[in-house]
Scaffold this active site. Structure first.
Site, PDB file in Angstrom:
ATOM      1  N   CYS A 119       0.790  -1.234   0.000  1.00 57.11           N
ATOM      2  CA  CYS A 119       0.000   0.000   0.000  1.00 57.11           C
ATOM      3  C   CYS A 119       0.822   1.285   0.000  1.00 57.11           C
ATOM      4  O   CYS A 119       0.288   2.347  -0.323  1.00 57.11           O
ATOM      5  CB  CYS A 119      -0.939   0.009   1.205  1.00 57.11           C
ATOM      6  SG  CYS A 119      -2.135  -1.336   1.194  1.00 57.11           S
ATOM      7  N   CYS A 177       0.098   2.447   6.427  1.00 56.02           N
ATOM      8  CA  CYS A 177       0.336   1.090   6.912  1.00 56.02           C
ATOM      9  C   CYS A 177       0.522   0.182   5.703  1.00 56.02           C
ATOM     10  O   CYS A 177       0.123   0.518   4.587  1.00 56.02           O
ATOM     11  CB  CYS A 177      -0.822   0.621   7.784  1.00 56.02           C
ATOM     12  SG  CYS A 177      -2.431   0.614   6.963  1.00 56.02           S
ATOM     13  N   HIS A 201      -9.051   3.445  -2.034  1.00 58.23           N
ATOM     14  CA  HIS A 201      -7.622   3.172  -1.880  1.00 58.23           C
ATOM     15  C   HIS A 201      -7.118   2.396  -3.095  1.00 58.23           C
ATOM     16  O   HIS A 201      -7.124   1.164  -3.109  1.00 58.23           O
ATOM     17  CB  HIS A 201      -7.442   2.363  -0.581  1.00 58.23           C
ATOM     18  CG  HIS A 201      -6.069   1.884  -0.290  1.00 58.23           C
ATOM     19  ND1 HIS A 201      -4.918   2.438  -0.820  1.00 58.23           N
ATOM     20  CD2 HIS A 201      -5.652   0.839   0.498  1.00 58.23           C
ATOM     21  CE1 HIS A 201      -3.867   1.789  -0.364  1.00 58.23           C
ATOM     22  NE2 HIS A 201      -4.278   0.808   0.425  1.00 58.23           N
TER      23      HIS A 201
END
Length: 402
Positions: free
Chosen positions: A91, A388, A358
């Site tokens: 991510c 994260c 996202h």
């Protein structure tokens, strides 16, 4: 070492990451090309002068594989002299792309780099690239592998966040995102996606649900309870953290990040590189760091990497005006605010991935751009951006206006 400056940034709108999402018809290579085209046109870039193009892509397989930033550069009509590189740190890939660009500039290797990321989650599904951490028990067992949603529920349980807490945070994210769009805060940075005939496909984040309230979220069932209880992952969580007697499952689709398509790009360069093109820097990349963290909690890496970054940069929390933390799950942000006693008004001012989605490999570059725009809007100076990361990691970057 040479200072690395941010000269510009753009992103596409985020399209719902489903077959009926507006950007489903647009392959990842074309999304990447859209942001490359925008940076060239906005800044009058002679693309032969671009030393590198670095894109994050978390699932670089099929049509999203084979060094997608180079393919996007072909699609965008860039000079053949502009090379490309594809990276992944799950991510945080988009932010790490910017950090790598800054490192190359600081080292004197490059003068002008485009960094960012792209993900078409409606066309190349999450997890399509597989990997030993997920698939190989000899890796997953010692790493306490579990789905991220179960890990988010473990964080909520361990640090005392209730279902009402995570739902209330999600409602606030939706409100902030709706306010940001209604006030035109993204107008400078979001570039519409059009088809080959110039017809508009999407010019606005379409995952948002501004009418979300506590009642509507309260009607949703916890998404990860069955896989936690029936799949045995709750037992893994308790084995890793025996102080937790039972995992309370509180996350669901409404308080977790949305699956979306999108791309983002940031123009990074040296002072000399910018001056040669008549560009004015908007911010300096002051410091950045990455770290490994508890793989069972998995998503608390932003706390650990922030501590590391502040120490390495000889800064304190009081030096940071704004924080931008990817809203992978509501408990991730709540834990971060709890750990550092951050004023809620100073973090994710314009909402985040719970409201807008996202797009894995692009998100880090997107939120970096969002907080830079917000620094300018509020006439503030310094921001910390962090995400994260799967398998227990964290990446963070500090920028300051110049």
């Amino acid at each position: 070492m040479t200072d690395a400056f941010i000269y510009d940034h753009v992103r596409t709108p985020r399209g719902r990451g489903k077959r009926d999402g507006s950007l489903h018809e647009v392959p990842a290579v074309r999304l990447g090309a859209k942001v490359l085209e925008a940076l060239r046109e906005r800044n009058g870039l002679p693309t032969a002068e671009v030393d590198d193009i670095i894109f994050g892509c978390v699932d670089p397989v099929g049509e999203a594989g084979s060094v997608i930033p180079k393919a996007s550069a072909f699609e965008a009509g860039y000079d053949f002299a502009a090379p490309g590189m594809q990276i992944s740190r799950f991510c945080a890939s988009g932010l790490d792309a910017v950090n790598l660009a800054a490192a190359k500039v600081a080292a004197g290797a490059d003068d002008l780099v485009i960094a960012g990321g792209v993900e078409s989650m409606s066309r190349v599904g999450m997890g399509m690239s597989g990997g030993a951490w997920i698939m190989d028990p000899s890796v997953g067992i010692p790493a306490y592998f579990m789905p991220q949603g179960v890990s988010a529920d473990l964080i909520a349980t361990k640090y005392g966040f209730t279902r009402d807490d995570v739902d209330a945070y999600a409602v606030e994210s939706q409100k902030r995102a709706a306010a940001a769009w209604s006030e035109g805060r993204f107008a400078r940075s979001v570039v519409p996606v059009r088809d080959q005939n110039g017809l508009l496909i999407l010019d606005r984040d379409e995952h948002m649900r501004p009418g979300t309230d506590m009642q509507s979220l309260g009607s949703l069932n916890a998404s990860f309870a069955m896989m936690g209880e029936m799949g045995g992952y709750d037992a893994v969580a308790i084995q890793a953290h025996p102080e937790v007697e039972a995992v309370e499952h509180v996350h669901h689709a409404g308080n977790s990040s949305g699956i979306v398509d999108g791309a983002a790009a940031v123009l990074v360069g040296s002072k000399a590189g910018g001056e040669a093109l008549g560009l004015k820097p908007r911010a300096r990349i002051r410091a950045f760091a990455s770290i490994g963290s508890d793989p069972a909690l998995m998503l608390t890496g932003p706390v650990d990497v922030t501590e590391k970054l502040l120490k390495r940069s000889r800064m304190s929390l009081s030096d940071i005006d704004l924080f931008e933390l990817n809203e992978a799950f509501a408990a991730v942000v709540l834990r971060y605010m709890q750990a550092f006693e951050i004023d809620p008004a100073a973090i994710n001012v314009n909402g985040g991935a719970i409201a807008m989605g996202h797009p894995l490999g692009a998100t880090g570059a997107m939120i970096l751009g969002t907080v830079l725009d917000e620094l300018e809007r509020q006439d503030r100076q310094t921001a910390l951006v962090t995400l994260c990361i799967g398998a227990g990691m964290g990446t963070a970057t500090i920028i300051e206006r110049v």
